[in-house]
Design a protein around this motif. Structure first.
Motif, PDB file in Angstrom:
ATOM      1  N   LEU A 169       0.834  -1.208   0.000  1.00  0.00           N
ATOM      2  CA  LEU A 169       0.000   0.000   0.000  1.00  0.00           C
ATOM      3  C   LEU A 169       0.864   1.252   0.000  1.00  0.00           C
ATOM      4  O   LEU A 169       0.562   2.225  -0.687  1.00  0.00           O
ATOM      5  CB  LEU A 169      -0.946   0.007   1.199  1.00  0.00           C
ATOM      6  CG  LEU A 169      -2.148  -0.917   1.096  1.00  0.00           C
ATOM      7  CD1 LEU A 169      -2.908  -0.954   2.409  1.00  0.00           C
ATOM      8  CD2 LEU A 169      -3.076  -0.490  -0.039  1.00  0.00           C
ATOM      9  N   GLN A 170       1.928   1.233   0.791  1.00  0.00           N
ATOM     10  CA  GLN A 170       2.852   2.369   0.832  1.00  0.00           C
ATOM     11  C   GLN A 170       3.404   2.649  -0.560  1.00  0.00           C
ATOM     12  O   GLN A 170       3.452   3.799  -0.990  1.00  0.00           O
ATOM     13  CB  GLN A 170       3.998   2.084   1.805  1.00  0.00           C
ATOM     14  CG  GLN A 170       5.042   3.183   1.884  1.00  0.00           C
ATOM     15  CD  GLN A 170       4.561   4.379   2.644  1.00  0.00           C
ATOM     16  OE1 GLN A 170       3.975   4.230   3.693  1.00  0.00           O
ATOM     17  NE2 GLN A 170       4.783   5.560   2.118  1.00  0.00           N
ATOM     18  N   GLU A 171       3.792   1.597  -1.257  1.00  0.00           N
ATOM     19  CA  GLU A 171       4.327   1.757  -2.611  1.00  0.00           C
ATOM     20  C   GLU A 171       3.272   2.355  -3.540  1.00  0.00           C
ATOM     21  O   GLU A 171       3.573   3.243  -4.333  1.00  0.00           O
ATOM     22  CB  GLU A 171       4.817   0.416  -3.145  1.00  0.00           C
ATOM     23  CG  GLU A 171       6.059  -0.093  -2.448  1.00  0.00           C
ATOM     24  CD  GLU A 171       6.407  -1.533  -2.799  1.00  0.00           C
ATOM     25  OE1 GLU A 171       5.689  -2.154  -3.619  1.00  0.00           O
ATOM     26  OE2 GLU A 171       7.394  -2.040  -2.239  1.00  0.00           O
ATOM     27  N   LYS A 172       2.041   1.865  -3.447  1.00  0.00           N
ATOM     28  CA  LYS A 172       0.961   2.397  -4.290  1.00  0.00           C
ATOM     29  C   LYS A 172       0.691   3.869  -3.975  1.00  0.00           C
ATOM     30  O   LYS A 172       0.510   4.682  -4.867  1.00  0.00           O
ATOM     31  CB  LYS A 172      -0.324   1.590  -4.094  1.00  0.00           C
ATOM     32  CG  LYS A 172      -0.295   0.220  -4.700  1.00  0.00           C
ATOM     33  CD  LYS A 172      -1.609  -0.504  -4.439  1.00  0.00           C
ATOM     34  CE  LYS A 172      -1.602  -1.889  -4.991  1.00  0.00           C
ATOM     35  NZ  LYS A 172      -1.504  -1.956  -6.439  1.00  0.00           N
ATOM     36  N   LEU A 173       0.654   4.191  -2.704  1.00  0.00           N
ATOM     37  CA  LEU A 173       0.368   5.562  -2.297  1.00  0.00           C
ATOM     38  C   LEU A 173       1.496   6.509  -2.684  1.00  0.00           C
ATOM     39  O   LEU A 173       1.266   7.659  -3.048  1.00  0.00           O
ATOM     40  CB  LEU A 173       0.108   5.631  -0.790  1.00  0.00           C
ATOM     41  CG  LEU A 173      -1.153   4.910  -0.311  1.00  0.00           C
ATOM     42  CD1 LEU A 173      -1.189   4.855   1.207  1.00  0.00           C
ATOM     43  CD2 LEU A 173      -2.408   5.543  -0.857  1.00  0.00           C
ATOM     44  N   ASN A 174       2.716   6.021  -2.627  1.00  0.00           N
ATOM     45  CA  ASN A 174       3.862   6.850  -3.006  1.00  0.00           C
ATOM     46  C   ASN A 174       3.922   7.122  -4.507  1.00  0.00           C
ATOM     47  O   ASN A 174       4.566   8.062  -4.942  1.00  0.00           O
ATOM     48  CB  ASN A 174       5.172   6.193  -2.565  1.00  0.00           C
ATOM     49  CG  ASN A 174       5.450   6.403  -1.109  1.00  0.00           C
ATOM     50  OD1 ASN A 174       4.993   7.373  -0.499  1.00  0.00           O
ATOM     51  ND2 ASN A 174       6.192   5.484  -0.512  1.00  0.00           N
ATOM     52  N   LYS A 175       3.248   6.295  -5.297  1.00  0.00           N
ATOM     53  CA  LYS A 175       3.263   6.454  -6.751  1.00  0.00           C
ATOM     54  C   LYS A 175       2.285   7.508  -7.237  1.00  0.00           C
ATOM     55  O   LYS A 175       2.232   7.798  -8.419  1.00  0.00           O
ATOM     56  CB  LYS A 175       2.949   5.127  -7.441  1.00  0.00           C
ATOM     57  CG  LYS A 175       4.067   4.130  -7.323  1.00  0.00           C
ATOM     58  CD  LYS A 175       3.709   2.845  -8.027  1.00  0.00           C
ATOM     59  CE  LYS A 175       4.844   1.843  -7.866  1.00  0.00           C
ATOM     60  NZ  LYS A 175       4.486   0.562  -8.459  1.00  0.00           N
TER      61      LYS A 175
END
Length: 187
Positions: A169-175
């Motif tokens: 989720l962190q990766e998705k949100l950071n994108k």
């Protein structure tokens, strides 16, 4: 005709169709949202919701009024969704993921810039094991030992799947970059 919670339960216990419809009208939307969080599409969520209401109507006589009705209903919806995932073999491969860091890599992001519906879409994109455990822990409020018992996995597996879900989720949100006007720009 309106019912208070106790009258609603009594009516459903007596198999009163008006009470059953009222129960569905009052709680169906909330329970559908739960079912949708555990499934990948609306059709499956509708099937799970239907199965949940069948169980609710068949077992309403076991409701003891020692907790809020909504909590009891939510519990049935969650368990029905988990049974659906088991029946379709979605939960057969939950592994303990030792290779993932415990927690989030990099800086924490604020969720204030993301709308609830957008976050739910990100959650639905997670692998089913991560999605299920994230829902149970972060949204439904179950503890890892309870999740382990419900799913027949180890507590460590629950924790590592949750950690993996948070990382993904962190990766998705950071994108994504969110702007004040509601627009989104992919990075």
């Amino acid at each position: 005709m309106t019912f208070n919670e106790q009258e609603l339960v009594i009516g459903c216990q007596q198999r009163n169709r008006v009470a059953q419809k009222q129960l569905y009208d009052v709680f169906g939307g909330k329970l559908f949202a739960i079912c949708l969080r555990y499934t990948k599409n609306r059709n499956d969520a509708e099937d799970v919701l239907q199965d949940a209401f069948i169980k609710i109507y068949e077992n309403i006589s076991t409701f003891r009024n020692d907790s809020p009705l909504e909590y009891w209903l939510r519990s049935i919806a969650v368990n029905t969704a988990l049974n659906h995932l088991r029946q379709h073999k979605y939960l057969k491969q939950l592994d303990d993921i030792d290779t993932h860091e415990n927690g989030l890599a990099g800086k924490e992001i604020t969720l204030a810039d993301f709308q609830w519906q957008q976050l739910l879409e990100f959650i639905k994109e997670l692998p089913i094991g991560c999605q299920t455990i994230f829902n149970l822990y972060a949204i439904e409020g179950y503890q890892h030992n309870e999740i382990a018992q419900k799913l027949g996995i180890s507590e460590g597996t629950s924790k590592s799947q949750y950690s993996r879900a948070r990382t993904l989720l962190q990766e998705k949100l950071n994108k994504e970059t969110r702007f004040d006007d509601g627009s989104v720009q992919k990075k």
